[in-house]
Design an enzyme around this catalytic site. Structure first.
Site, PDB file in Angstrom:
ATOM      1  N   GLY A 247     -52.863 -28.345  30.106  1.00  0.00           N
ATOM      2  CA  GLY A 247     -52.914 -28.525  31.144  1.00  0.00           C
ATOM      3  C   GLY A 247     -53.867 -26.706  32.096  1.00  0.00           C
ATOM      4  O   GLY A 247     -54.392 -26.060  31.350  1.00  0.00           O
ATOM      5  N   LYS A 248     -53.541 -27.097  33.422  1.00  0.00           N
ATOM      6  CA  LYS A 248     -54.296 -25.839  34.143  1.00  0.00           C
ATOM      7  C   LYS A 248     -53.172 -24.217  33.359  1.00  0.00           C
ATOM      8  O   LYS A 248     -53.672 -23.265  33.632  1.00  0.00           O
ATOM      9  CB  LYS A 248     -53.191 -25.735  35.653  1.00  0.00           C
ATOM     10  CG  LYS A 248     -55.072 -26.384  36.336  1.00  0.00           C
ATOM     11  CD  LYS A 248     -54.460 -27.648  37.827  1.00  0.00           C
ATOM     12  CE  LYS A 248     -55.170 -28.378  37.923  1.00  0.00           C
ATOM     13  NZ  LYS A 248     -54.661 -29.482  38.401  1.00  0.00           N
ATOM     14  N   ARG A 249     -52.380 -24.369  32.526  1.00  0.00           N
ATOM     15  CA  ARG A 249     -51.893 -23.311  32.479  1.00  0.00           C
ATOM     16  C   ARG A 249     -52.268 -22.958  30.652  1.00  0.00           C
ATOM     17  O   ARG A 249     -52.590 -21.539  30.446  1.00  0.00           O
ATOM     18  CB  ARG A 249     -50.319 -23.474  32.197  1.00  0.00           C
ATOM     19  CG  ARG A 249     -49.874 -23.959  31.810  1.00  0.00           C
ATOM     20  CD  ARG A 249     -48.117 -24.854  31.528  1.00  0.00           C
ATOM     21  NE  ARG A 249     -48.486 -26.302  30.364  1.00  0.00           N
ATOM     22  CZ  ARG A 249     -49.110 -26.025  29.328  1.00  0.00           C
ATOM     23  NH1 ARG A 249     -48.923 -25.794  27.696  1.00  0.00           N
ATOM     24  NH2 ARG A 249     -48.876 -27.814  28.611  1.00  0.00           N
TER      25      ARG A 249
END
Ligand code: GLU
Length: 459
Positions: A247-249
């Site tokens: 994901g974006k993390r």
């Protein structure tokens, strides 16, 4: 019918390996069949969306060479291509559903909805709206309240033939009437997607498995609006090494950081193509991949992104590029000496950054890495470098013909061998503790430069 696929990112972060793979599969599907690939920006979440994320997504897709036929930057006849510019269209379609009696105003407050959810969870039932406002007549509406609009879910089994998973069936009774437009006039995700896919003539929706449970709701909306639903294919998610969906993390999996580290687009494409697809081991061009792509042969289970596969393809991509292109990517001007150095260091490099580091010592001035500096401060290193200097001064040339003699001389003088023999000399000559073989370094630099460098670092 000529297929039309779309990639519909939300501009709330940079593109990562997972959504780049979704873009790639949509692109391959469209290109294989000579169809269109549409880029649509899903920016209805005003708070988290930004134009700078949108720009960065477009830049990353261009870098990957996944060109689109219609999109926010180039327009097209089915536009606009940003959801924030399509609010009027959503409103019209919502009004149509309300007019047909299949959508209704809901006046339930947030507090009531939360309490409902809590009590359902407490009694062990999956939370869903209890359809309370369904029965409210026009005259009974609370005064002054601005309602959300909900879709009246018809009780039925919704089935579809998923391109990856095969036949999928959901019972619509498992979800309550859902919101299609909030009380602030914003279309919900499910509604906006259906309106856009229908109005843009999308024939094939290819997206992550995380959207699978949205699909029955969307199919019911297509039917209620009188549109034919597209074909759906849900591709298994891409997991990180922690086995959680990327994901974006995961900053290290963002295309931007991979590009900055010196990964090449061809390598990224080859490694993401293998996430759920097995087209064999060989290095594929986009055209090859488009020719071979078959959505029916994708894996049904999640795949784990393995950075070592990316490295392997990056090595291949580096080897496939011409020397001119590699010098351009490193921002260096080539001369004959540097070309020889490039030839020698190329097999050791995994990224363009790594290549630049390895060729650095042959571009002129020497700069010492922290590791090299601390290695050279060890007393044994000083002895080795001093003995090597003496041997080099006494030799006419430095190459493979007298290399062994020279190294044996250093060995005798210092009693050192193996790493303790080679590493200090390599560090003194290249400023780096790791690198290509010492004999090659000597050959590339030549005797005069070797002596000059050793003097400079103060033997
Ligand atoms: N905007 C959605 C996302 O980024 C895509 C939705 C879809 O493909 O239908 O996950």
């Amino acid at each position: 019918m000529r297929p039309r696929t779309r990639f519909a990112p939300s501009p709330t972060g940079n593109l990562h390996i997972g959504n780049a793979r979704t873009a790639l599969f949509n692109w391959l599907f469209a290109r294989r069949m000579g169809g269109d690939f549409v880029l649509r920006i899903e920016d209805t979440d005003i708070e988290r969306s930004s134009l700078s994320f949108e720009a960065s997504i477009l830049e990353d897709l261009k870098w990957l060479m996944l060109n689109w036929d219609e999109g926010p930057d180039i327009g097209g006849k089915w536009g606009p291509y940003r959801q924030s510019e399509r609010l009027g269209l959503y409103r019209e379609l919502v009004d149509k559903l309300s007019g047909n009696g299949v959508a209704y105003n809901c006046y339930c407050t947030k507090v009531r909805l939360e309490e409902l959810k809590k009590s359902q969870l407490a009694s062990g039932i999956p939370p869903r709206y209890d359809n309370r406002c369904r029965g409210i007549k026009a005259g009974e509406a609370p005064k002054g309240a601005s309602p959300a609009i909900r879709f009246k879910v018809p009780p039925k089994d919704v089935s579809f033939a998923d391109g990856v998973h095969g036949e999928v069936i959901f019972d619509s009774k498992s979800f309550g009437d859902f919101v299609i437009m909030g009380s602030d006039g914003a279309a919900s995700y499910n509604f906006a997607v259906v309106a856009d896919d229908a109005l843009m003539g999308i024939t094939d929706v290819i997206r992550g498995d995380d959207h699978l449970s949205n699909t029955p709701r969307q199919i019911l909306l297509f039917e209620a609006l009188g549109f034919k639903p597209p074909r759906f294919s849900h591709i298994p998610l891409v997991l990180g090494h922690d086995r959680l969906p990327l994901g974006k993390r995961d900053l290290s999996a963002s295309l931007r950081s991979l590009r900055e580290e010196g990964y090449l687009p061809e390598a990224v494409l080859n490694s993401i193509a293998r996430l759920g697809w097995s087209p064999g081991e060989g290095f594929l061009s986009l055209d090859d991949a488009a020719r071979l792509f078959d959505i029916g042969r994708l894996s049904r289970s999640p795949s784990v992104f393995d950075p070592s596969t990316l490295k392997r393809y990056n090595k291949m991509a580096i080897n496939n590029l011409s020397h001119e292109e590699l010098f351009r990517l490193m921002g260096l001007t080539a001369d004959e000496e540097l070309k020889r150095a490039l030839e020698a260091v190329k097999p050791n490099a995994e990224t363009i950054g790594g290549l630049k580091r390895l060729i650095g010592p042959f571009t002129g001035e020497l700069s010492l890495t922290e590791d090299a500096r601390s290695l050279l401060s060890e007393p044994y290193s000083k002895e080795v470098v001093k003995a090597f200097f003496k041997e080099a001064e006494g030799a006419d040339t430095l190459d493979e013909t007298n290399y062994l003699n020279i190294m044996n001389g250093v060995k005798r003088a210092t009693g050192e061998k193996g790493k303790r023999l080679y590493m200090p000399i390599r560090a003194a000559l290249t400023g780096q503790a790791e690198g290509i073989e010492l004999v090659t370094i000597l050959k590339l630099l030549g005797r005069d430069k070797v002596i000059e460098r050793l003097k400079k670092i103060g033997v």
